[in-house]
Scaffold this motif. Structure first.
Motif, PDB file in Angstrom:
ATOM      1  N   PHE A 319      -9.768   8.123   6.855  1.00  0.00           N
ATOM      2  CA  PHE A 319      -9.891   6.737   6.413  1.00  0.00           C
ATOM      3  C   PHE A 319      -8.866   6.410   5.340  1.00  0.00           C
ATOM      4  O   PHE A 319      -8.228   5.361   5.370  1.00  0.00           O
ATOM      5  N   GLY A 320      -8.697   7.339   4.379  1.00  0.00           N
ATOM      6  CA  GLY A 320      -7.622   7.178   3.416  1.00  0.00           C
ATOM      7  C   GLY A 320      -6.290   7.100   4.152  1.00  0.00           C
ATOM      8  O   GLY A 320      -5.384   6.361   3.758  1.00  0.00           O
ATOM      9  N   GLY A 321      -6.191   7.853   5.236  1.00  0.00           N
ATOM     10  CA  GLY A 321      -4.983   7.852   6.061  1.00  0.00           C
ATOM     11  C   GLY A 321      -4.634   6.479   6.605  1.00  0.00           C
ATOM     12  O   GLY A 321      -3.458   6.119   6.687  1.00  0.00           O
ATOM     13  N   HIS A 322      -5.653   5.693   6.948  1.00  0.00           N
ATOM     14  CA  HIS A 322      -5.373   4.351   7.475  1.00  0.00           C
ATOM     15  C   HIS A 322      -4.698   3.483   6.421  1.00  0.00           C
ATOM     16  O   HIS A 322      -3.828   2.669   6.732  1.00  0.00           O
ATOM     17  N   ALA A 323      -5.111   3.645   5.164  1.00  0.00           N
ATOM     18  CA  ALA A 323      -4.470   2.904   4.078  1.00  0.00           C
ATOM     19  C   ALA A 323      -3.059   3.435   3.849  1.00  0.00           C
ATOM     20  O   ALA A 323      -2.126   2.672   3.563  1.00  0.00           O
ATOM     21  N   TYR A 324      -2.904   4.757   4.003  1.00  0.00           N
ATOM     22  CA  TYR A 324      -1.575   5.366   3.874  1.00  0.00           C
ATOM     23  C   TYR A 324      -0.623   4.740   4.880  1.00  0.00           C
ATOM     24  O   TYR A 324       0.490   4.340   4.542  1.00  0.00           O
ATOM     25  N   ASP A 325      -1.081   4.621   6.128  1.00  0.00           N
ATOM     26  CA  ASP A 325      -0.247   4.051   7.189  1.00  0.00           C
ATOM     27  C   ASP A 325       0.092   2.594   6.888  1.00  0.00           C
ATOM     28  O   ASP A 325       1.244   2.175   7.020  1.00  0.00           O
ATOM     29  N   ALA A 326      -0.941   1.824   6.474  1.00  0.00           N
ATOM     30  CA  ALA A 326      -0.724   0.396   6.238  1.00  0.00           C
ATOM     31  C   ALA A 326       0.309   0.189   5.131  1.00  0.00           C
ATOM     32  O   ALA A 326       1.251  -0.601   5.271  1.00  0.00           O
ATOM     33  N   LEU A 327       0.156   0.946   4.021  1.00  0.00           N
ATOM     34  CA  LEU A 327       1.091   0.772   2.906  1.00  0.00           C
ATOM     35  C   LEU A 327       2.480   1.291   3.291  1.00  0.00           C
ATOM     36  O   LEU A 327       3.498   0.674   2.954  1.00  0.00           O
ATOM     37  N   SER A 328       2.532   2.406   4.026  1.00  0.00           N
ATOM     38  CA  SER A 328       3.829   2.943   4.445  1.00  0.00           C
ATOM     39  C   SER A 328       4.598   1.931   5.275  1.00  0.00           C
ATOM     40  O   SER A 328       5.822   1.793   5.144  1.00  0.00           O
TER      41      SER A 328
END
Lengths: 415, 295
Positions: A319-328
């Motif tokens: 789930f943290g990964g989804h934010a990582y992707d969005a910000l990246s």
């Protein structure tokens, strides 16, 4: 008397203006402003908390390494407390007051739907972190021109599970879903796609958030004699289901979960009962089992290790990964498609609007194999993104793996 | 519905209902003595569960000392809540005081979320994770503990209110605050006792249920609502009706799942408590307006 009041007022205004002016001068460089909406508390907190932690971590890292094209970045995060109304208010604030160039989040599907129209009207790109397909499906009133989302869509997760069940020769399943948004969405998808995969649903039960046990539901399910149970929900429900199945000694019926149990806390809470549970999920939990040729392996390892080092071992999750992707994705857009300086963007609404448009166009046309040919798309934690005008999620089924819990550890199911 | 499903739903409903009863008792005791509905009651259930988990895990206590320490800490928090938030605002109207308790609930939940994070946790079972089978229905050991504790609490409370001076004083304050004051009962101290006692009951409920239902910082509101319904069945006055009401609510919810027919399926289970609450409010409001007209 009135004169005195006027004088007093004037003094206040002056006093208030002085520190502001000083502030403006002392700041050497204005930052790019990116907005973020996460459910850090409330029902979706287990998802929203790692999302917030992730963007904080990335913000620090980007700024320590010299920012984006030499400019610092400021991620303005609002915790909307899992409340769609608050989410809409904060979205409005990000758009009109904070004047951010793009918004990442929100955490939940319902919350994302609550703000897609506002983002369309304001013409600002929204990179959601929620998995409902409805977020990016065009409707009569909203063509979703400005809306993107980074997690594997719930539709795909169900398809992945059904494909696996088909391979295992399982055709009769019982559903046990939670009554919150995530479970409802899963229930609709599981029911809707069953026929296409030749799957019969023998029982369709739900459970509430504060239930002490689900023994009644599971007994009903047992009597409908399914070949497997599919439990769709986030913690703690599935952990109780796993434990109750042990209590009823149902070792002959396998339990399948959703990507909503890809938390270390599921294993901790369910204990030995977690062993044998299988669920479809992104690759983060089993990154060690991936072959070195996997385009996501390095990135996933790096993200997991950085997150665990900062927030405690075992806390990194998809789930943290989804934010990582969005910000990246937003950072890539700023780096590659925006030549306007933050000073210029922050001082003029016209420039701001142009930049918002540039970011949107970049995400749609370049976050794919055109922009990143050597990896066949934009590599993220959820998968390799191939955005296009028709597909604002851009993930393929191959980014989902089946994970089995063996001896309290996630392991990749080799198919 | 097979006998197996029926019995299983009775067992599950009884277990769940006992927790509603313990929470409901807290509402009833505080309301009868002070006239306040304490909306922070559910948070003490959360505190009980979370404290027992962290005491057992971090401080390495075994579960029974953890249980006692959790309850003592919850009682202290209950007392502090009364002394700092309620007593200092005693001149405010009852409605304001109730709003203060809502604020306290949000405060406690917020602190718990900050302290312990958002992940659900499972404290250890009191006596292992085994179960016994009765006519095809499984009864977990922890469920036996829950029912046993509720029964014991009911008896102890009855003795406390009937035979001890402080219990009788509480009862007197509940019946008529002014008259109790006139015969020398310190009604303010009684309010303090009521808050502390209610906190203890809530926390006890939290400690015994958490190994089964797991717990996290935000379970308080929903459990509080169910306890509130149990208490309203008892008219916020009668202890025994509150206990029976809570158990009836738990069993009604569970039987809804077991029926599995028409609107009586697990999907509508959560609505039961709200329907019961609506019915009670309708009946009571009629009765209240009648009383008003008569007086």
């Amino acid at each position: 008397m009135r004169k005195w009041l006027c004088l007093l007022l004037a003094m206040f205004i002056l006093a208030a203006a002085i520190p502001l002016a000083g502030c403006g001068e002392s700041k050497s460089e204005e930052p790019y402003k990116i907005g973020a909406l996460f459910a850090v508390t409330g029902g979706n907190a287990p998802l929203g908390e790692p999302e917030e932690q992730t963007v904080k971590m990335m913000e620090d890292e980007i700024n320590e390494n010299g920012g984006i094209n030499g400019h610092p970045v400021d991620v303005i995060v609002y915790n909307y407390e899992s409340d769609a109304v608050k989410c809409a208010t904060y979205a409005e604030k990000l758009i009109t007051e904070d004047k951010v160039v793009a918004i990442i989040g929100p955490t939940g599907t319902g919350d994302s739907l609550a703000i897609v129209d506002a983002c369309r009207d304001a013409e600002i790109p929204l990179i959601s972190c929620a998995a409902g397909v409805s977020i990016v499906t065009p409707t009569e009133t909203n063509d979703k021109h400005w809306i993107f989302t980074t997690p594997q869509l719930s539709v795909m997760v169900v398809q992945r599970l059904y494909e696996y069940l088909g391979d295992q020769g399982i055709t009769k399943i019982a559903l046990l879903t939670d009554t919150l948004g995530f479970g409802k969405d899963g229930k609709a998808n599981l029911n809707g796609q069953a026929a296409a995969y030749g799957i019969t649903i023998t029982a369709d039960q739900t459970y509430g958030a504060t239930d002490a046990d689900m023994l009644t539901q599971i007994t009903l399910i047992k009597n409908s004699s399914p070949q497997a149970i599919v439990c769709w929900g986030t913690s703690p429900g599935p952990a109780i289901v796993a434990r109750n199945m042990t209590t009823l000694s149902m070792t002959d019926i396998p339990l399948f979960g959703s990507h909503g149990i890809a938390f270390q806390s599921f294993i901790t809470a369910a204990g030995a009962s977690a062993n044998g549970v299988i669920f479809p999920c992104g690759k983060l939990p089993i990154v060690n089992d991936l072959p070195d040729s996997d385009p996501q392996k390095d990135l996933l390892t790096e993200y997991r290790d950085a997150f665990n080092a900062k927030y405690g071992n075992g806390t990194a999750n998809t789930f943290g990964g989804h934010a990582y992707d969005a910000l990246s994705i937003v950072v890539a857009a700023l780096k590659n498609a925006v030549e306007e300086t933050p000073e210029k963007i922050n001082s003029s609404d016209d420039t701001l609007q142009t930049v918002r448009g540039k970011i949107r166009d970049y995400v749609e046309t370049k976050v794919n194999s055109t922009g990143f040919p050597e990896t066949g798309g934009f590599p993220g934690t959820a998968g390799v993104f191939n955005m296009s005008a028709e597909n604002h999620n851009g993930l393929a089924m191959s980014c989902l793996v089946m994970v089995k819990i063996v001896d309290g550890k996630w392991t990749l199911v080799v198919e | 519905m097979t006998t197996e499903v029926f019995l299983q739903s009775l067992v599950s409903g009884l277990t769940q209902g006992c927790i509603y009863a313990l929470i409901g008792l807290g509402f009833t005791i505080i309301f009868s003595v002070t006239g306040i509905i304490n909306f922070a009651q559910g948070e003490f259930v959360m505190l009980g569960g979370m404290l027992s988990y962290f005491l057992a895990k971090s401080a390495g206590l075994s579960i029974f000392p953890a249980l006692i320490v959790s309850i003592i800490i919850a009682m202290l928090i209950g007392a502090v809540l009364y002394l700092m938030a309620i007593r200092t605002a005693r001149k405010a109207s009852v409605v304001s005081l109730i709003i203060i308790t809502i604020g306290a609930a949000i405060f406690i939940r917020g602190i718990a979320g900050e302290l312990w994070g958002a992940d659900p946790v499972a404290p250890p079972y009191f006596t292992g994770d085994g179960s016994i089978s009765v006519l095809g229905a499984s009864i977990q050991f922890q469920a036996l503990w829950i029912v046993g504790v509720t029964l014991a609490v009911s008896i102890v409370l009855h003795l406390f209110f009937s035979y001890t001076m402080i219990g009788k004083a509480l009862k007197a304050s509940a019946m008529n605050r002014t008259a109790a004051g006139l015969v020398g009962v310190n009604t303010r101290t009684m309010s303090l006792v009521a808050f502390t006692l209610a906190a203890a009951l809530g926390a006890l409920g939290g400690v015994v249920i958490a190994p089964l239902s797991l717990t996290s910082y935000n379970v308080g509101a929903m459990l509080g609502l169910k306890g509130f319904v149990a208490s309203s069945i008892g008219g916020f006055r009668s202890h025994i009706v509150t206990i029976l009401g809570g158990i009836a609510l738990g069993i009604a919810e569970s039987l809804t799942i077991a029926l599995n027919w028409g609107p009586f399926t697990s999907a509508y289970k959560e609505a039961i408590a709200l329907v019961v609450l609506l019915l009670i409010l309708l009946m009571r409001s009629r009765k209240l307006s009648q009383e008003e007209r008569e007086s």
